[in-house]
Design an enzyme around this catalytic site. Structure first.
Site, PDB file in Angstrom:
ATOM      1  N   SER A 201       0.840  -1.193   0.000  1.00 54.04           N
ATOM      2  CA  SER A 201       0.000   0.000   0.000  1.00 54.04           C
ATOM      3  C   SER A 201       0.874   1.242   0.000  1.00 54.04           C
ATOM      4  O   SER A 201       1.974   1.249   0.569  1.00 54.04           O
ATOM      5  CB  SER A 201      -0.895   0.022   1.245  1.00 54.04           C
ATOM      6  OG  SER A 201      -1.571   1.256   1.367  1.00 54.04           O
TER       7      SER A 201
ATOM      8  N   TYR B 203      -1.978   0.823  10.533  1.00 49.19           N
ATOM      9  CA  TYR B 203      -2.097   0.096   9.274  1.00 49.19           C
ATOM     10  C   TYR B 203      -0.869   0.343   8.397  1.00 49.19           C
ATOM     11  O   TYR B 203      -0.286  -0.599   7.832  1.00 49.19           O
ATOM     12  CB  TYR B 203      -3.362   0.547   8.543  1.00 49.19           C
ATOM     13  CG  TYR B 203      -3.456   0.075   7.114  1.00 49.19           C
ATOM     14  CD1 TYR B 203      -3.828  -1.236   6.808  1.00 49.19           C
ATOM     15  CD2 TYR B 203      -3.190   0.955   6.055  1.00 49.19           C
ATOM     16  CE1 TYR B 203      -3.918  -1.656   5.488  1.00 49.19           C
ATOM     17  CE2 TYR B 203      -3.280   0.528   4.740  1.00 49.19           C
ATOM     18  CZ  TYR B 203      -3.643  -0.775   4.462  1.00 49.19           C
ATOM     19  OH  TYR B 203      -3.730  -1.196   3.151  1.00 49.19           O
TER      20      TYR B 203
END
Length: 254
Positions: A147, A160
């Site tokens: 990501s 995250y």
């Protein structure tokens, strides 16, 4: 795999770890059109997993499901080993992960730990199992969904983001370790997904879609890329943000 390093042929068999992932399923649909014939969906047994398998079956692929729990690392060797024992796997797409809830997770260390364990520890375990199986075949590709959030910690999602940063570094190192073995490792760094029904002003800048990521994954496989950004301009944006002085970075509405 073709003998020439720059040649490409559509993978005949695909194993998805995280079988309900929107990006993974969009990629599977795209590859089935190109000629992929067998798709395994690994994930926790649930109606959604079975529906996904049925959907891909309706597109003409032979599909099967595999009971897989990212947090149960002791089971990975057995669960995934059985898939490879049934026949060669051309492409593994490691697509599982959880976003968590930053505000909640900051107040609940055990919840934060589950995010880290799922996104990093579980992925390291499953990634190594699949990498060894692909290496034993002497061919195949491992695509790891990272990501853009892993490039630099943001106040809004640093739990995250830190887990994805660890995964990204692991995947890069794994690619180096497997260089020359016939196994190709590719890291994919997409922007957050654009959510239907959400006002444009509330979307992340440069937000993408599962279909756009799937297109980039296929192109990356064709090029034997080691890293893919979606959208491509994100590479430049994140490079600038990564080198921005911290005092300035903190002031950005991120």
């Amino acid at each position: 795999m073709p003998a020439h390093k720059d040649a490409f042929s559509t993978p005949r068999s695909l194993l998805i770890l995280g079988g309900t992932s929107e990006i993974a399923l969009a990629t599977a649909r795209r590859l089935i059109v190109r000629g992929t014939r067998t798709v395994g969906l690994a994930g926790r047994p649930c109606p959604e997993l079975e529906r996904a398998a049925g959907h891909l079956r309706g597109l003409g692929a032979h599909t099967f499901t595999v009971a897989f729990d990212a947090l149960d690392v002791e089971s990975h060797e057995n669960a995934l080993g059985k898939v490879f024992a049934e026949g060669a796997v051309d492409l593994v797409l490691l697509a599982f992960g959880v976003l968590g809830d930053q505000a909640t997770d900051e107040r609940d260390p055990s919840a934060a730990a589950r995010v880290a364990q799922t996104n990093y520890t579980g992925a390291v375990s499953a990634g190594l199992v699949c990498a060894r199986a692909l290496q034993n075949q002497g061919r195949g590709s491992l695509v790891v969904l990272s990501s853009a959030a892993g490039e630099r910690a943001r106040r809004s999602d640093f739990i995250y983001g830190s887990s994805k940063a660890g995964l990204d570094t692991f995947a890069q190192g794994l690619g180096d370790a497997l260089h020359g073995t016939g196994v190709h490792v590719m890291v994919v760094r997409p922007a957050p997904l654009r959510r239907p029904g959400t006002a444009a002003r509330d979307q992340e800048p440069l937000a993408t879609t599962p279909e756009e990521v799937a297109t980039a994954i296929e192109l990356g496989l064709r090029r034997r890329s080691e890293a893919v950004w979606v959208p491509g301009v994100l590479r430049v944006v994140m490079s600038a943000l990564r080198h921005l002085p911290r005092a300035l970075f903190r002031r950005l509405p991120l």
